[in-house]
Motif scaffolding. Structure first.
Motif, PDB file in Angstrom:
ATOM      1  N   VAL A  17      42.162  43.470  34.361  1.00  0.00           N
ATOM      2  CA  VAL A  17      41.331  43.049  34.491  1.00  0.00           C
ATOM      3  C   VAL A  17      41.220  41.377  35.182  1.00  0.00           C
ATOM      4  O   VAL A  17      40.500  41.239  35.686  1.00  0.00           O
ATOM      5  CB  VAL A  17      40.629  42.636  32.688  1.00  0.00           C
ATOM      6  N   ALA A  18      42.138  40.162  34.935  1.00  0.00           N
ATOM      7  CA  ALA A  18      42.386  39.481  34.911  1.00  0.00           C
ATOM      8  C   ALA A  18      41.640  39.318  36.421  1.00  0.00           C
ATOM      9  O   ALA A  18      41.627  38.528  37.522  1.00  0.00           O
ATOM     10  CB  ALA A  18      43.430  38.068  35.108  1.00  0.00           C
ATOM     11  N   GLN A  23      40.991  41.634  38.978  1.00  0.00           N
ATOM     12  CA  GLN A  23      39.540  42.192  39.299  1.00  0.00           C
ATOM     13  C   GLN A  23      38.174  41.081  39.098  1.00  0.00           C
ATOM     14  O   GLN A  23      37.145  41.282  39.843  1.00  0.00           O
ATOM     15  CB  GLN A  23      38.820  42.884  38.462  1.00  0.00           C
ATOM     16  N   LEU A  24      37.834  39.755  38.424  1.00  0.00           N
ATOM     17  CA  LEU A  24      37.453  39.375  37.541  1.00  0.00           C
ATOM     18  C   LEU A  24      37.231  38.445  38.559  1.00  0.00           C
ATOM     19  O   LEU A  24      38.463  37.811  39.450  1.00  0.00           O
ATOM     20  CB  LEU A  24      37.247  38.739  37.095  1.00  0.00           C
ATOM     21  N   ALA A  45      35.084  33.067  36.878  1.00  0.00           N
ATOM     22  CA  ALA A  45      34.610  33.862  35.598  1.00  0.00           C
ATOM     23  C   ALA A  45      35.626  33.042  34.472  1.00  0.00           C
ATOM     24  O   ALA A  45      36.721  33.042  35.234  1.00  0.00           O
ATOM     25  CB  ALA A  45      34.804  35.533  35.900  1.00  0.00           C
ATOM     26  N   PHE A  99      37.920  34.361  31.091  1.00  0.00           N
ATOM     27  CA  PHE A  99      37.859  35.232  30.213  1.00  0.00           C
ATOM     28  C   PHE A  99      38.666  35.119  29.329  1.00  0.00           C
ATOM     29  O   PHE A  99      40.313  34.310  29.317  1.00  0.00           O
ATOM     30  CB  PHE A  99      39.006  36.836  31.754  1.00  0.00           C
ATOM     31  N   ALA A 132      34.476  38.617  28.821  1.00  0.00           N
ATOM     32  CA  ALA A 132      34.678  37.496  30.097  1.00  0.00           C
ATOM     33  C   ALA A 132      33.249  37.415  29.990  1.00  0.00           C
ATOM     34  O   ALA A 132      32.536  37.711  29.762  1.00  0.00           O
ATOM     35  CB  ALA A 132      34.987  39.075  31.298  1.00  0.00           C
ATOM     36  N   VAL A 163      30.918  35.948  33.020  1.00  0.00           N
ATOM     37  CA  VAL A 163      30.761  36.413  34.029  1.00  0.00           C
ATOM     38  C   VAL A 163      29.458  35.623  35.141  1.00  0.00           C
ATOM     39  O   VAL A 163      28.377  36.018  34.386  1.00  0.00           O
ATOM     40  CB  VAL A 163      30.880  37.186  35.425  1.00  0.00           C
ATOM     41  N   TYR A 166      26.231  34.865  37.887  1.00  0.00           N
ATOM     42  CA  TYR A 166      25.821  35.909  38.817  1.00  0.00           C
ATOM     43  C   TYR A 166      24.845  35.581  39.192  1.00  0.00           C
ATOM     44  O   TYR A 166      23.908  34.558  38.883  1.00  0.00           O
ATOM     45  CB  TYR A 166      25.307  37.246  38.946  1.00  0.00           C
ATOM     46  N   PRO A 218      28.368  41.391  39.161  1.00  0.00           N
ATOM     47  CA  PRO A 218      28.544  41.798  37.580  1.00  0.00           C
ATOM     48  C   PRO A 218      28.420  43.300  37.149  1.00  0.00           C
ATOM     49  O   PRO A 218      29.736  43.810  36.662  1.00  0.00           O
ATOM     50  CB  PRO A 218      27.411  40.725  36.656  1.00  0.00           C
ATOM     51  N   LEU A 222      30.915  45.534  38.200  1.00  0.00           N
ATOM     52  CA  LEU A 222      32.559  44.506  38.186  1.00  0.00           C
ATOM     53  C   LEU A 222      32.474  45.670  37.481  1.00  0.00           C
ATOM     54  O   LEU A 222      33.667  45.570  36.425  1.00  0.00           O
ATOM     55  CB  LEU A 222      31.909  43.375  38.129  1.00  0.00           C
ATOM     56  N   LEU A 268      34.922  48.580  36.351  1.00  0.00           N
ATOM     57  CA  LEU A 268      36.521  48.395  35.247  1.00  0.00           C
ATOM     58  C   LEU A 268      37.020  49.668  33.776  1.00  0.00           C
ATOM     59  O   LEU A 268      37.714  50.270  34.222  1.00  0.00           O
ATOM     60  CB  LEU A 268      36.452  46.374  34.086  1.00  0.00           C
TER      61      LEU A 268
END
Length: 579
Positions: free
Chosen positions: A483-484, A486-487, A491, A493, A503, A505, A507, A513, A516, A520
């Motif tokens: 996940v870290a 991809q963010l 962001a 997390f 998380a 995020v 926007y 988002p 995203l 995930l």
């Protein structure tokens, strides 16, 4: 009109080594034989075995005129006493009867020199057949009486073969009455003075070099110990050049009042900075040092309100007392706590004190005048400077070593503090932020808009029950890293607890988002655990859209509600909260 000196009239013994008086009957060549003959003659003169010229003195009980003095027989004057012509501080005038004789067959040029350069007035009379035929006036307060070549007062005369000349000199001074007289042939006089000057300038050169060295150390280290040491020796040298006549000769010229003023004033300032140096050099905390500093500060007023003699006597007393007190404190520090700096201080300042006391006792008429008492303070100062410089180098090296250790320790402390800070902010298992720091970050910079994603690993309890807690830990670590990665970098997390992650995020549009979150969900099944290949991961995500002003607690509650709805709907999906 300055310095605490004594009047010394002396035939110059050991003239090849010092400025003492040396009376020669004939001119020796510069051959090696002549050198040894001159040396032996100096020895005879020193012990009073040979007298080529005659010097006698008489205390002026009143304001006796030169005419009255010429009427007195020679035996009315007292004979010169080698090394005992220092009379201390006195208001009386002294008369000198100087007989200069040429027993050779050729003309001789001779020099009558007053080697103590701080006598106030010297009235010189040349007589013949009971009549004054020439008169000159010299002195420390008499303008335009120093030559461009020497700092002392001297009179030259040409004497025919078998001729005898009689001179009278009346001497007065507010300082110490030191009648230090030398008679020599002109051809020998300047080489001897050159030898003396080389010694003086060597001393001042060493002092200047050490002062510049310590000044640079002060500038580089900002350590006050070096500054106080520089100021101590600066004023000590000012006193020395005032006493030796070099100040008037080379620096302030005909500002005669300045030479008189600087002797007691500089002496007290040297004492004051010496006390401050000792205080910092020995790392002292004794309260009585404040009293020492206060006494020296009060003594600085003396040159403004008292006579030169009174101010000088007070300066001698205060400076001597200060040195003795500092030595006592250093002894106490050495005996009590083994202060190694105190050992250096005791030896160095002990030598300086001996030199100063020898000079002061000579100037007060308590000790005879000789090389040791005349140059004791300079010898003691050179010894003190060399030893203290060694101690300061050791102190500097110890300081550098201490600073290096402190820097290393500080780096270690900073690294440890950074480690503790990191541990306080992160989850120990996964390495991502923990729940506490997640809220702290959001509070520090409150967001204006964004998405809260609340994520929960599906069937995590079954992974633990079937494959063990090691598999569960591996699953949490792998998912957190996935996940870290991809963010976006802006962001926030964190591991919220158990198998739940949250998380935030920011926007600009909803699409990114949301895509995203779906990404995930789609990519989590691709995660492979190296040690547990049969474990497959899935994630369910609840999404809460936020607008300013954001209520973090309400937003997380909405995300949690969306997560619950996603689980009810069958897991492994994204659900957006709708009221």
């Amino acid at each position: 009109m300055r310095h605490f000196s004594v009047i010394v009239l002396k035939p110059r013994p050991f003239a090849i080594f010092s400025s003492s008086v040396c009376y020669h009957r004939r001119n020796f060549s510069l051959s090696l034989l002549g050198f040894f003959m001159r040396f032996l003659l100096s020895l005879f003169l020193f012990f009073g075995l040979v007298w080529a010229d005659e010097i006698r003195y008489l205390i002026d009980e009143g304001n006796t005129s030169i005419e009255e003095m010429m009427q007195k027989p020679a035996d009315a004057f007292l004979p010169y006493a080698q090394g005992k012509m220092g009379f201390g501080f006195t208001a009386q005038a002294y008369w000198l009867r100087i007989v200069v004789t040429n027993e050779s067959a050729q003309n001789q040029e001779k020099v009558i020199a007053f080697d103590y350069p701080t006598l106030d007035t010297i009235s010189m009379y040349e007589t013949q057949a009971g009549t004054v035929i020439a008169q000159e006036r010299y002195g420390d307060i008499v303008p335009n009486t120093r030559t461009q070549t020497l700092q002392i007062f001297f009179h030259t005369t040409t004497i025919a073969p078998q001729e005898t000349k009689i001179y009278y000199a009346r001497v007065t001074t507010q300082g110490s009455m030191i009648l230090e007289l030398s008679i020599d042939e002109l051809q020998n006089f300047y080489p001897k003075m050159l030898t003396e000057h080389i010694g003086h300038f060597l001393y001042y050169g060493i002092t200047l070099g050490l002062l510049i060295y310590n000044l640079f150390l002060f500038i580089g280290l900002k350590e006050r110990t070096f500054f106080y040491y520089v100021m101590f020796h600066f004023w000590f040298v000012v006193v020395q050049i005032s006493i030796n006549g070099f100040g008037t000769w080379l620096l302030w010229g005909e500002w005669l009042w300045l030479n008189t003023f600087l002797t007691p004033f500089g002496m007290v300032l040297a004492s004051l900075f010496g006390a401050l140096f000792a205080h910092h050099f020995l790392s002292l905390t004794h309260r009585f040092l404040r009293v020492v500093v206060l006494v020296n500060a009060v003594a600085l007023l003396a040159p403004f309100v008292a006579s030169f003699g009174q101010a000088t006597i007070l300066a001698i007393f205060v400076s001597s007392l200060t040195v003795i007190l500092m030595l006592g404190v250093a002894m106490y520090e050495l005996v009590r706590g083994g202060n190694q700096q105190a050992k250096y201080f005791l030896i160095a300042w002990g030598g300086l004190l001996v030199g100063i006391l020898l000079l002061n006792f000579k100037n007060s008429g308590l000790l005879p005048i000789n090389f040791v008492t005349s140059y004791g303070s300079q010898l003691g100062a050179v010894f003190e400077m060399l030893l203290i410089s060694v101690a300061l180098i050791r102190k500097y090296n110890a300081l550098q070593e201490s600073l290096t250790k402190q820097a290393v320790l500080l780096d270690q402390q900073e690294a440890y503090s950074a480690k503790l800070l990191h541990q306080s902010r992160t989850d120990p298992l996964t390495g991502v932020y923990n729940r506490r720091y997640f809220f702290e970050k959001l509070t520090q910079t409150p967001p204006t808009h964004g998405l809260f994603l609340m994520m929960d690993l599906d069937y995590f309890k079954a992974i633990n029950d079937t494959h063990g807690h090691d598999a569960g830990d591996a699953a949490l670590i792998a998912f957190a890293h996935h996940v870290a990665a991809q963010l976006p970098k802006e962001a926030i997390f964190c591991r919220f607890g158990g198998e739940e992650f949250v998380a935030f995020v920011p926007y600009d549009t909803h699409d990114t988002p949301l895509k995203l979150a779906q990404h995930l969900v789609d990519t989590t099944p691709e995660i492979r655990l190296e040690k547990f290949p049969s474990v497959h991961l899935h994630v369910t995500i609840g999404v809460a859209l936020c607008q300013a002003p954001i209520d973090i607690d309400s937003a997380l509650k909405n995300a949690d509600t969306a997560l619950y709805r996603a689980k009810v709907a069958g897991r492994n999906r994204v659900v957006i909260f709708e009221a």
